[in-house]
Design a protein around this motif. Structure first.
Motif, PDB file in Angstrom:
ATOM      1  N   ASN A  62     -59.318 -36.212   1.966  1.00  0.00           N
ATOM      2  CA  ASN A  62     -57.919 -36.004   2.381  1.00  0.00           C
ATOM      3  C   ASN A  62     -57.789 -36.055   3.905  1.00  0.00           C
ATOM      4  O   ASN A  62     -56.872 -36.666   4.439  1.00  0.00           O
ATOM      5  CB  ASN A  62     -57.417 -34.648   1.893  1.00  0.00           C
ATOM      6  CG  ASN A  62     -57.199 -34.652   0.394  1.00  0.00           C
ATOM      7  OD1 ASN A  62     -57.154 -35.718  -0.232  1.00  0.00           O
ATOM      8  ND2 ASN A  62     -57.073 -33.463  -0.185  1.00  0.00           N
ATOM      9  N   PRO A 125     -39.153 -32.089  -0.140  1.00  0.00           N
ATOM     10  CA  PRO A 125     -40.406 -31.465  -0.593  1.00  0.00           C
ATOM     11  C   PRO A 125     -41.580 -31.876   0.290  1.00  0.00           C
ATOM     12  O   PRO A 125     -41.605 -32.983   0.824  1.00  0.00           O
ATOM     13  CB  PRO A 125     -40.566 -32.014  -2.007  1.00  0.00           C
ATOM     14  CG  PRO A 125     -39.781 -33.286  -2.020  1.00  0.00           C
ATOM     15  CD  PRO A 125     -38.643 -33.100  -1.075  1.00  0.00           C
ATOM     16  N   PHE A 126     -42.527 -30.961   0.461  1.00  0.00           N
ATOM     17  CA  PHE A 126     -43.713 -31.249   1.258  1.00  0.00           C
ATOM     18  C   PHE A 126     -44.650 -32.150   0.470  1.00  0.00           C
ATOM     19  O   PHE A 126     -45.197 -31.748  -0.544  1.00  0.00           O
ATOM     20  CB  PHE A 126     -44.435 -29.946   1.638  1.00  0.00           C
ATOM     21  CG  PHE A 126     -43.681 -29.146   2.660  1.00  0.00           C
ATOM     22  CD1 PHE A 126     -42.530 -29.655   3.257  1.00  0.00           C
ATOM     23  CD2 PHE A 126     -44.118 -27.891   3.026  1.00  0.00           C
ATOM     24  CE1 PHE A 126     -41.836 -28.921   4.203  1.00  0.00           C
ATOM     25  CE2 PHE A 126     -43.422 -27.147   3.981  1.00  0.00           C
ATOM     26  CZ  PHE A 126     -42.282 -27.658   4.550  1.00  0.00           C
ATOM     27  N   THR A 127     -44.822 -33.373   0.947  1.00  0.00           N
ATOM     28  CA  THR A 127     -45.691 -34.319   0.264  1.00  0.00           C
ATOM     29  C   THR A 127     -46.702 -34.854   1.271  1.00  0.00           C
ATOM     30  O   THR A 127     -46.666 -34.488   2.448  1.00  0.00           O
ATOM     31  CB  THR A 127     -44.889 -35.516  -0.261  1.00  0.00           C
ATOM     32  OG1 THR A 127     -44.176 -36.085   0.838  1.00  0.00           O
ATOM     33  CG2 THR A 127     -43.907 -35.100  -1.337  1.00  0.00           C
ATOM     34  N   PHE A 128     -47.560 -35.750   0.806  1.00  0.00           N
ATOM     35  CA  PHE A 128     -48.513 -36.419   1.692  1.00  0.00           C
ATOM     36  C   PHE A 128     -47.769 -37.110   2.828  1.00  0.00           C
ATOM     37  O   PHE A 128     -48.144 -37.027   3.996  1.00  0.00           O
ATOM     38  CB  PHE A 128     -49.327 -37.435   0.886  1.00  0.00           C
ATOM     39  CG  PHE A 128     -50.276 -38.242   1.725  1.00  0.00           C
ATOM     40  CD1 PHE A 128     -51.444 -37.667   2.209  1.00  0.00           C
ATOM     41  CD2 PHE A 128     -49.999 -39.557   2.034  1.00  0.00           C
ATOM     42  CE1 PHE A 128     -52.317 -38.404   2.986  1.00  0.00           C
ATOM     43  CE2 PHE A 128     -50.866 -40.294   2.819  1.00  0.00           C
ATOM     44  CZ  PHE A 128     -52.026 -39.717   3.293  1.00  0.00           C
ATOM     45  N   PHE A 129     -46.655 -37.761   2.468  1.00  0.00           N
ATOM     46  CA  PHE A 129     -45.873 -38.491   3.454  1.00  0.00           C
ATOM     47  C   PHE A 129     -45.382 -37.577   4.570  1.00  0.00           C
ATOM     48  O   PHE A 129     -45.468 -37.902   5.759  1.00  0.00           O
ATOM     49  CB  PHE A 129     -44.688 -39.168   2.748  1.00  0.00           C
ATOM     50  CG  PHE A 129     -43.711 -39.789   3.687  1.00  0.00           C
ATOM     51  CD1 PHE A 129     -44.035 -40.961   4.380  1.00  0.00           C
ATOM     52  CD2 PHE A 129     -42.469 -39.211   3.919  1.00  0.00           C
ATOM     53  CE1 PHE A 129     -43.154 -41.533   5.255  1.00  0.00           C
ATOM     54  CE2 PHE A 129     -41.577 -39.781   4.807  1.00  0.00           C
ATOM     55  CZ  PHE A 129     -41.911 -40.940   5.469  1.00  0.00           C
ATOM     56  N   ILE A 130     -44.889 -36.376   4.175  1.00  0.00           N
ATOM     57  CA  ILE A 130     -44.375 -35.436   5.173  1.00  0.00           C
ATOM     58  C   ILE A 130     -45.500 -34.964   6.096  1.00  0.00           C
ATOM     59  O   ILE A 130     -45.327 -34.845   7.306  1.00  0.00           O
ATOM     60  CB  ILE A 130     -43.707 -34.225   4.463  1.00  0.00           C
ATOM     61  CG1 ILE A 130     -42.420 -34.679   3.769  1.00  0.00           C
ATOM     62  CG2 ILE A 130     -43.422 -33.097   5.434  1.00  0.00           C
ATOM     63  CD1 ILE A 130     -41.386 -35.278   4.694  1.00  0.00           C
ATOM     64  N   LYS A 207     -48.429 -29.060   4.581  1.00  0.00           N
ATOM     65  CA  LYS A 207     -49.111 -29.643   3.415  1.00  0.00           C
ATOM     66  C   LYS A 207     -48.534 -29.103   2.106  1.00  0.00           C
ATOM     67  O   LYS A 207     -47.922 -28.041   2.079  1.00  0.00           O
ATOM     68  CB  LYS A 207     -50.608 -29.342   3.502  1.00  0.00           C
ATOM     69  CG  LYS A 207     -50.947 -27.887   3.212  1.00  0.00           C
ATOM     70  CD  LYS A 207     -52.408 -27.658   3.401  1.00  0.00           C
ATOM     71  CE  LYS A 207     -52.783 -26.219   3.089  1.00  0.00           C
ATOM     72  NZ  LYS A 207     -52.600 -25.850   1.701  1.00  0.00           N
ATOM     73  N   GLU A 208     -48.772 -29.881   1.039  1.00  0.00           N
ATOM     74  CA  GLU A 208     -48.471 -29.357  -0.297  1.00  0.00           C
ATOM     75  C   GLU A 208     -49.470 -28.247  -0.573  1.00  0.00           C
ATOM     76  O   GLU A 208     -50.609 -28.334  -0.113  1.00  0.00           O
ATOM     77  CB  GLU A 208     -48.714 -30.426  -1.376  1.00  0.00           C
ATOM     78  CG  GLU A 208     -47.969 -31.698  -1.242  1.00  0.00           C
ATOM     79  CD  GLU A 208     -48.454 -32.688  -2.294  1.00  0.00           C
ATOM     80  OE1 GLU A 208     -48.162 -32.438  -3.477  1.00  0.00           O
ATOM     81  OE2 GLU A 208     -49.127 -33.660  -1.941  1.00  0.00           O
ATOM     82  N   PHE A 211     -52.889 -29.414  -1.681  1.00  0.00           N
ATOM     83  CA  PHE A 211     -53.558 -30.414  -0.857  1.00  0.00           C
ATOM     84  C   PHE A 211     -54.340 -29.717   0.253  1.00  0.00           C
ATOM     85  O   PHE A 211     -53.797 -28.889   0.975  1.00  0.00           O
ATOM     86  CB  PHE A 211     -52.476 -31.326  -0.254  1.00  0.00           C
ATOM     87  CG  PHE A 211     -53.017 -32.513   0.490  1.00  0.00           C
ATOM     88  CD1 PHE A 211     -53.249 -33.713  -0.169  1.00  0.00           C
ATOM     89  CD2 PHE A 211     -53.270 -32.449   1.859  1.00  0.00           C
ATOM     90  CE1 PHE A 211     -53.710 -34.816   0.521  1.00  0.00           C
ATOM     91  CE2 PHE A 211     -53.737 -33.550   2.551  1.00  0.00           C
ATOM     92  CZ  PHE A 211     -53.955 -34.734   1.867  1.00  0.00           C
TER      93      PHE A 211
END
Lengths: 267, 503
Positions: A62, A125-130, A207-208, A211
């Motif tokens: 990650n 929402p908190f995602t990988f992209f964010i 982070k999510e 993650f």
């Protein structure tokens, strides 16, 4: 004589103190005791465990993924920004230069918190992209700052010369300006990569929950347990990679100098 | 179709940069014939490089047109113009070697090729083949005498070699016009002389129109077919080198091209002009009593024994210059620079004369400073961005300023002069330049200066206006000076009738 010895030993003592903690971790990565300081005999067991620890391996993966993706995006945005600012009017350039310096002096926690608040307020929402967006915000100013001096050093006429010789503005940019500032772009990329690799604060906030990167993973288990011994093996690995990168970097720099000297000599 | 004779034509071109108030190029009109070698000559900041950049396409004219073979190209981007530039500092691409630098333009180029496709003839735009590019680059390298340098790195070349590569890079594209922006400025004197001759030979061989920019008058005289002398954004004179030298259009051109003696003179009857307090014969015809500028080249001054010539003077300096001596002769308060192969002792009194056709008489540009101004509430006059103390009572006979601040005449009529528009006249020798810049309310920069025998004439500019100043004192171009004018030397003239300002 005494002075010389004192001066030298001073440097070595400082260096020794600097590297002592890392050195300790490396030494104790070759024994399987639970805590540093107890020697249970030499073994590679921790290295085996490291690759068995799926959570830790996922965190490593990650970390690399976030770092590379955000460094690439940062490099593109930062480079284009620097070029754009360089060719814009004085007032616009001064303004841009001012605001790009802010993220560098600004406390990371402020940036992390404000980004988190923003995304919550917008109910994104908190995602990988964010998370990548957060890292780009953190690193883009450094790319700008490492590209800008190359642009300033560049002969301003070479872009015009390319246009004069029939290159469209796009061709002039790709064939003349970018090759000229490439060293700055590369060092900007490396800088944002390293910044992103060891970032904790922004990652922790954006982070999510599921993650984890290396830093957040270690932080998480530290809260409940002592450091898992495999981490010692991991830090050894990371340190080894850093050493290799530095050595390779120095070697290529020397090679370049040599080849340049040879060219000079042939004259 | 008169346009066809001219490869490029500039029509009323003016240029102002975005945030500036002044135009850097004004009313530029010029026609250039195909194959001509034209030089833009002028001091730095005269607008010559800006004009060149407009022809190249890096800057667009604020007003006016640039016609290439009769077609307006004013807004065409540089990469679409058949014009190439040799830059002042070469601007070679540091990441490429010599060959790649020269081939760059050819690689960008696309040429139409007719191919038969499905029985139909189709014109396609294709890149030049590698072979063609290689041949052309080789030939360009031959022209600049750099055959063996193909794979050399740019950084390893000397200034002269880089210069040659820059020329090769431009001419390899076979442009209609080659622009050269002070290309020899960075070379040493010997190299420069050599390159001057080579460039001239290249021009003859290639038959391309050259437009050359320089501030070096000797370079311009040596190389050009036509010289365009520029100053302060304006064209001062266009002509062949000999015309410019022999018949300068004004004092500035005379002063800039070669050495010259410049005096202010007055026209007398029977083709005579009074300078150095004596009447000299001339060939030109001018209105009687007119004030004129008179230019005499040092080599045209004839030195004779005392009382044998037109006017006597004393030699104050003598310098050996190789083929001749250069003398400075004081005639009254005026200096005369003269050149002669004969040797005359310093401190001796000699007589000088000048042949009538070597007396170049020209109209004076400006005899008095004229401004548009207005009277402020406290009876000052505003022009050149400043409220000057002045005597408004000169606007009406026997008047005075009464207690209310109105102008009152003999018959008791009162006039409110505030905001009334006036013409302001200030004589050239009545403007005072002051070293103590901080103590003066008005400051300006010296843009131009011309020595006129016993005084200098300066052009001083502040943000809004120009001052022409005659002064005995020496300043340098670019100096910032304070400007003062004594109230009694500001002459006012009402634009309208006084009556309309009656209270």
């Amino acid at each position: 004589m005494v002075k010389k010895v004192l001066a030298k030993s001073y440097v070595y003592i400082i260096l020794f103190l600097m590297y002592l903690p890392v050195f300790l971790l490396i030494v104790f990565s070759f024994t399987d005791s639970d805590s540093v300081g107890i020697w249970n005999g030499f073994t590679f067991k921790l290295y085996g465990d490291l690759f068995q620890n799926k959570e830790l391996m996922q965190a490593v993966l990650n970390t690399l993924l976030v770092a590379f993706v955000s460094a690439i995006i940062s490099t593109i945005i930062g480079t284009l920004g620097a070029i754009g600012a360089y060719y814009s009017r004085k007032r616009a350039r001064k303004f841009l230069e001012g605001i790009t310096q802010l993220p560098i002096v600004n406390a990371e926690i402020v940036m992390a918190l404000s980004l988190a608040v923003l995304f919550v307020a917008l109910s994104i929402p908190f995602t990988f992209f964010i998370l990548v967006v957060g890292h780009v915000v953190l690193t883009v100013a450094f790319v700008y700052l490492s590209v800008k001096p190359r642009l300033v050093q560049m002969d301003p006429n070479i872009y015009e010369a390319a246009l004069d010789l029939g290159a469209t503005p796009r061709n002039a940019l790709y064939r003349v300006v970018i090759p000229e500032i490439l060293p700055g772009i590369i060092s900007g990329f490396m800088l944002s990569l390293t910044l992103s690799l060891d970032d904790f604060v922004i990652t922790q906030y954006l982070k999510e929950p599921s993650f984890e990167t290396i830093s957040t993973y270690i932080q998480k288990i530290l809260a409940k347990h002592p450091v898992p011994p495999e981490v010692r093996a991991l830090t050894t690995f990371i340190f080894l990679i850093a050493v290799i990168v530095v050595i390779v970097n120095n070697l290529t720099a020397k090679k370049k100098q040599k080849s340049f000297k040879m060219q000079e000599g042939s004259k | 179709m008169e346009n066809q004779d001219y490869i490029i034509e500039l029509k009323n071109v003016r240029k102002k940069f975005d945030d500036a108030t002044d135009y850097v190029v004004e009313e530029f009109n010029l026609k250039i014939k195909k194959g001509e070698f034209v030089t833009f000559l002028g001091p730095s900041g005269c607008g010559k490089t800006t004009t060149l950049r407009m022809i190249a396409g890096f800057d667009t004219p604020t007003e006016g047109q640039i016609l290439l073979k009769g077609v307006d190209i004013s807004s065409l981007p540089p990469y679409k113009r058949p014009i190439n530039t040799v830059f002042q500092k070469y601007a070679l691409f540091p990441t490429m070697n010599v060959y790649e630098n020269i081939a760059f333009g050819l690689k960008m180029k696309k040429v139409p090729v007719t191919v038969t496709k499905n029985g139909k003839e189709v014109t396609k735009m294709v890149h030049l083949s590698k072979d063609v590019i290689q041949k052309k680059v080789k030939k360009a390298l031959e022209i600049v005498d750099m055959e063996d340098f193909e794979s050399r790195n740019i950084q390893t070349l000397s200034g002269g070699q880089q210069q040659r590569v820059a020329i090769a890079r431009a001419i390899v594209n076979e442009p209609e016009i080659l622009l050269l922006d002070e290309p020899l400025g960075a070379l040493d004197l010997k190299m420069r002389k050599e390159m001057q001759l080579e460039l001239k030979a290249m021009h003859k061989k290639l038959g391309i129109t050259f437009i050359y920019v320089t501030h070096d008058q000797e370079e311009a005289l040596t190389m050009s077919d036509t010289i365009v002398v520029m100053s302060d954004g304006f064209i001062q004179q266009v002509g062949k080198p000999k015309e410019i030298y022999d018949e300068p259009a004004n004092a500035f051109v005379a002063d800039f091209i070669g050495e010259s003696n410049i005096y202010t003179g007055t026209i007398f009857p029977d083709h005579k002009v009074k300078i150095l307090n004596k009447l000299f014969e001339m060939v030109d015809t001018f209105p009687l009593h007119q004030k004129v500028d008179v230019v005499i080249r040092p080599e045209d001054v004839i030195i004779k024994e005392q009382d044998q010539g037109t006017v006597n003077g004393k030699i104050v300096s003598k310098i050996f210059k190789g083929i001749h001596y250069q003398y400075v002769i004081m005639v009254g308060k005026n200096e005369v620079t003269a050149q002669s192969t004969e040797s005359w002792p310093v401190d001796s009194t000699v007589s000088i004369s000048v042949l009538p056709n070597n007396i170049h008489v020209m109209k004076r540009n400006i005899e008095v400073n004229i401004y548009d101004g207005y009277i402020t509430k406290n009876n000052k006059v505003c022009f050149a961005d400043f409220d000057w103390e002045c005597d408004v009572t000169t606007l009406a006979k026997n008047s005075h300023i009464n207690e209310e601040g109105y102008l009152q005449t003999e018959d008791g009529a009162e006039y409110d002069l505030s905001d009334c528009e006036v013409k302001v006249y200030v004589d050239l020798d009545k403007v005072i330049m002051d070293d103590k810049v901080d103590e003066c309310d008005v400051k300006g920069q010296i843009i131009q200066l011309v020595y006129k025998g016993d005084h200098y004439q300066y052009l001083v500019r502040n943000e809004s206006d120009d001052f022409i100043v005659d002064s005995e004192w020496t300043w340098n171009e670019g100096d910032i000076v304070g400007i003062r004018i004594n109230p009694e030397n500001i002459k006012l003239k009402l634009k309208g009738d006084l009556k309309q300002y009656a209270v």
